[in-house]
Design a protein around this motif. Sequence first.
Motif, PDB file in Angstrom:
ATOM      1  N   ILE A 146     102.106  48.772  30.660  1.00 42.56           N
ATOM      2  CA  ILE A 146     101.817  49.813  30.045  1.00 42.56           C
ATOM      3  C   ILE A 146     101.573  49.796  28.445  1.00 42.56           C
ATOM      4  O   ILE A 146     102.887  49.126  27.777  1.00 42.56           O
ATOM      5  CB  ILE A 146     102.885  50.903  30.243  1.00 42.56           C
ATOM      6  CG1 ILE A 146     102.988  51.244  31.865  1.00 42.56           C
ATOM      7  CG2 ILE A 146     102.462  52.349  29.540  1.00 42.56           C
ATOM      8  CD1 ILE A 146     104.157  52.205  32.097  1.00 42.56           C
ATOM      9  N   GLU A 147     100.500  49.896  27.899  1.00 47.74           N
ATOM     10  CA  GLU A 147     100.389  49.255  26.495  1.00 47.74           C
ATOM     11  C   GLU A 147     100.890  50.608  25.570  1.00 47.74           C
ATOM     12  O   GLU A 147     100.896  51.667  26.240  1.00 47.74           O
ATOM     13  CB  GLU A 147      98.769  49.487  26.136  1.00 47.74           C
ATOM     14  CG  GLU A 147      98.171  48.335  27.018  1.00 47.74           C
ATOM     15  CD  GLU A 147      98.628  46.818  26.786  1.00 47.74           C
ATOM     16  OE1 GLU A 147      99.207  46.647  25.613  1.00 47.74           O
ATOM     17  OE2 GLU A 147      98.386  46.020  27.805  1.00 47.74           O
ATOM     18  N   ASN A 148     101.243  50.197  24.390  1.00 49.02           N
ATOM     19  CA  ASN A 148     101.833  51.252  23.618  1.00 49.02           C
ATOM     20  C   ASN A 148     100.794  52.457  23.286  1.00 49.02           C
ATOM     21  O   ASN A 148      99.577  52.116  23.149  1.00 49.02           O
ATOM     22  CB  ASN A 148     102.025  50.685  22.144  1.00 49.02           C
ATOM     23  CG  ASN A 148     103.154  49.658  22.122  1.00 49.02           C
ATOM     24  OD1 ASN A 148     104.300  49.661  22.859  1.00 49.02           O
ATOM     25  ND2 ASN A 148     103.084  48.705  21.175  1.00 49.02           N
ATOM     26  N   GLY A 149     101.313  53.486  23.371  1.00 54.53           N
ATOM     27  CA  GLY A 149     100.216  54.633  23.034  1.00 54.53           C
ATOM     28  C   GLY A 149      99.539  55.295  24.454  1.00 54.53           C
ATOM     29  O   GLY A 149      98.994  56.140  24.311  1.00 54.53           O
ATOM     30  N   GLU A 150      99.660  54.506  25.469  1.00 56.54           N
ATOM     31  CA  GLU A 150      99.094  54.629  26.669  1.00 56.54           C
ATOM     32  C   GLU A 150     100.042  55.563  27.726  1.00 56.54           C
ATOM     33  O   GLU A 150     101.209  55.117  27.776  1.00 56.54           O
ATOM     34  CB  GLU A 150      98.757  53.392  27.394  1.00 56.54           C
ATOM     35  CG  GLU A 150      97.693  53.413  28.492  1.00 56.54           C
ATOM     36  CD  GLU A 150      97.280  51.921  29.052  1.00 56.54           C
ATOM     37  OE1 GLU A 150      96.169  52.078  29.415  1.00 56.54           O
ATOM     38  OE2 GLU A 150      98.073  50.979  28.835  1.00 56.54           O
ATOM     39  N   SER A 151      99.538  56.509  28.268  1.00 56.49           N
ATOM     40  CA  SER A 151     100.288  57.126  29.191  1.00 56.49           C
ATOM     41  C   SER A 151     100.510  56.409  30.432  1.00 56.49           C
ATOM     42  O   SER A 151      99.628  55.524  30.784  1.00 56.49           O
ATOM     43  CB  SER A 151      99.791  58.534  29.646  1.00 56.49           C
ATOM     44  OG  SER A 151      98.659  58.321  30.516  1.00 56.49           O
ATOM     45  N   GLY A 152     101.702  56.492  31.267  1.00 53.33           N
ATOM     46  CA  GLY A 152     101.707  55.773  32.398  1.00 53.33           C
ATOM     47  C   GLY A 152     100.758  55.802  33.458  1.00 53.33           C
ATOM     48  O   GLY A 152     100.431  54.816  33.998  1.00 53.33           O
ATOM     49  N   LEU A 153     100.377  57.087  33.461  1.00 59.75           N
ATOM     50  CA  LEU A 153      99.304  57.353  34.576  1.00 59.75           C
ATOM     51  C   LEU A 153      97.894  56.777  34.164  1.00 59.75           C
ATOM     52  O   LEU A 153      97.256  56.203  34.907  1.00 59.75           O
ATOM     53  CB  LEU A 153      99.002  58.974  34.982  1.00 59.75           C
ATOM     54  CG  LEU A 153      98.111  59.241  35.961  1.00 59.75           C
ATOM     55  CD1 LEU A 153      98.675  58.530  37.436  1.00 59.75           C
ATOM     56  CD2 LEU A 153      98.177  60.647  35.906  1.00 59.75           C
ATOM     57  N   ASP A 154      97.459  56.651  32.867  1.00 62.72           N
ATOM     58  CA  ASP A 154      96.155  56.218  32.402  1.00 62.72           C
ATOM     59  C   ASP A 154      96.406  54.559  32.691  1.00 62.72           C
ATOM     60  O   ASP A 154      95.366  53.898  32.856  1.00 62.72           O
ATOM     61  CB  ASP A 154      96.164  56.350  30.668  1.00 62.72           C
ATOM     62  CG  ASP A 154      95.719  57.941  30.925  1.00 62.72           C
ATOM     63  OD1 ASP A 154      94.909  58.358  31.633  1.00 62.72           O
ATOM     64  OD2 ASP A 154      95.420  58.646  29.640  1.00 62.72           O
ATOM     65  N   ALA A 155      97.585  54.060  32.323  1.00 62.87           N
ATOM     66  CA  ALA A 155      97.691  52.672  32.365  1.00 62.87           C
ATOM     67  C   ALA A 155      97.755  52.195  33.892  1.00 62.87           C
ATOM     68  O   ALA A 155      97.222  51.158  34.370  1.00 62.87           O
ATOM     69  CB  ALA A 155      99.168  52.237  31.990  1.00 62.87           C
ATOM     70  N   ALA A 156      98.308  53.020  34.814  1.00 61.96           N
ATOM     71  CA  ALA A 156      98.158  52.642  36.352  1.00 61.96           C
ATOM     72  C   ALA A 156      96.763  52.738  36.861  1.00 61.96           C
ATOM     73  O   ALA A 156      96.423  51.830  37.360  1.00 61.96           O
ATOM     74  CB  ALA A 156      98.772  53.769  37.135  1.00 61.96           C
ATOM     75  N   TYR A 157      95.916  53.703  36.318  1.00 65.44           N
ATOM     76  CA  TYR A 157      94.663  53.694  36.867  1.00 65.44           C
ATOM     77  C   TYR A 157      93.887  52.309  36.056  1.00 65.44           C
ATOM     78  O   TYR A 157      93.060  51.905  36.990  1.00 65.44           O
ATOM     79  CB  TYR A 157      93.843  55.112  36.557  1.00 65.44           C
ATOM     80  CG  TYR A 157      94.019  56.046  37.493  1.00 65.44           C
ATOM     81  CD1 TYR A 157      93.567  56.073  38.715  1.00 65.44           C
ATOM     82  CD2 TYR A 157      94.705  57.118  36.996  1.00 65.44           C
ATOM     83  CE1 TYR A 157      93.738  57.171  39.613  1.00 65.44           C
ATOM     84  CE2 TYR A 157      95.084  58.005  37.888  1.00 65.44           C
ATOM     85  CZ  TYR A 157      94.343  57.980  39.292  1.00 65.44           C
ATOM     86  OH  TYR A 157      94.656  59.022  40.143  1.00 65.44           O
ATOM     87  N   ARG A 158      93.917  52.233  34.841  1.00 62.26           N
ATOM     88  CA  ARG A 158      93.461  51.123  34.164  1.00 62.26           C
ATOM     89  C   ARG A 158      93.811  49.705  34.801  1.00 62.26           C
ATOM     90  O   ARG A 158      92.864  48.798  34.907  1.00 62.26           O
ATOM     91  CB  ARG A 158      93.693  50.985  32.688  1.00 62.26           C
ATOM     92  CG  ARG A 158      93.417  49.818  31.869  1.00 62.26           C
ATOM     93  CD  ARG A 158      93.964  49.790  30.399  1.00 62.26           C
ATOM     94  NE  ARG A 158      95.375  49.661  30.543  1.00 62.26           N
ATOM     95  CZ  ARG A 158      96.206  48.718  30.791  1.00 62.26           C
ATOM     96  NH1 ARG A 158      95.625  47.443  31.207  1.00 62.26           N
ATOM     97  NH2 ARG A 158      97.570  48.716  30.414  1.00 62.26           N
ATOM     98  N   GLU A 159      94.903  49.409  35.173  1.00 61.54           N
ATOM     99  CA  GLU A 159      95.661  47.942  35.742  1.00 61.54           C
ATOM    100  C   GLU A 159      94.796  48.055  37.047  1.00 61.54           C
ATOM    101  O   GLU A 159      94.406  47.061  37.605  1.00 61.54           O
ATOM    102  CB  GLU A 159      97.033  48.140  35.824  1.00 61.54           C
ATOM    103  CG  GLU A 159      97.846  47.702  34.516  1.00 61.54           C
ATOM    104  CD  GLU A 159      97.535  46.518  34.187  1.00 61.54           C
ATOM    105  OE1 GLU A 159      97.017  45.571  34.855  1.00 61.54           O
ATOM    106  OE2 GLU A 159      97.742  46.152  32.929  1.00 61.54           O
ATOM    107  N   LEU A 160      94.800  49.074  37.790  1.00 67.63           N
ATOM    108  CA  LEU A 160      94.231  49.321  39.226  1.00 67.63           C
ATOM    109  C   LEU A 160      92.753  48.806  39.135  1.00 67.63           C
ATOM    110  O   LEU A 160      92.558  48.042  40.092  1.00 67.63           O
ATOM    111  CB  LEU A 160      94.351  50.754  39.939  1.00 67.63           C
ATOM    112  CG  LEU A 160      93.831  50.659  41.285  1.00 67.63           C
ATOM    113  CD1 LEU A 160      94.803  50.091  42.223  1.00 67.63           C
ATOM    114  CD2 LEU A 160      93.752  52.176  41.652  1.00 67.63           C
ATOM    115  N   TYR A 161      92.058  49.334  38.250  1.00 68.40           N
ATOM    116  CA  TYR A 161      90.664  48.833  38.186  1.00 68.40           C
ATOM    117  C   TYR A 161      90.689  47.695  37.815  1.00 68.40           C
ATOM    118  O   TYR A 161      89.822  46.527  38.279  1.00 68.40           O
ATOM    119  CB  TYR A 161      89.751  49.979  37.460  1.00 68.40           C
ATOM    120  CG  TYR A 161      88.599  49.666  37.265  1.00 68.40           C
ATOM    121  CD1 TYR A 161      87.585  50.107  38.136  1.00 68.40           C
ATOM    122  CD2 TYR A 161      87.930  48.946  36.037  1.00 68.40           C
ATOM    123  CE1 TYR A 161      86.150  49.552  38.469  1.00 68.40           C
ATOM    124  CE2 TYR A 161      86.397  48.609  35.999  1.00 68.40           C
ATOM    125  CZ  TYR A 161      85.573  49.103  37.111  1.00 68.40           C
ATOM    126  OH  TYR A 161      84.256  48.680  37.133  1.00 68.40           O
TER     127      TYR A 161
END
Length: 138
Positions: free
Chosen positions: A38-53
Amino acid sequence: MQGYNVLMVYSKDMDRLLMCKRLKDPYKGLSNLVGGKIENGESGLDAAYRELYEETNISREHITLHHLMDFKYYFQNCYVEVYAGRLKEDVEISGDENELYWSDLNRDFFDMTLFAGEGNIGHMIEQVKMSKNRFLAD
């Protein structure tokens, strides 16, 4: 404290789970769930979708992720957010970080000679089973 996520991606029928064979340490050679930092300033959910993609080519349109649980590791100064979801349709998965494959669910996910996470994957699968109707409603 550094944040990470792990993603439990179930097939549309919830009879298979997306796994990866780790190509590097930690857990090199073991099966694991996909996920990442999870990057600094990134929400956990946004990070989850980003990593998934990034790791699987599965986008937000293909799945609804639910925040299932967290693990906090004080000695390692990190935490892990666990997200789970069921594909809305069959999706062609692709990624070059680790070898991706679909696992059936009749395996011993607590076997630490085969699976990463010190038994956590087995625990997380049991938690999803307890809430299966919630995922089938998606």
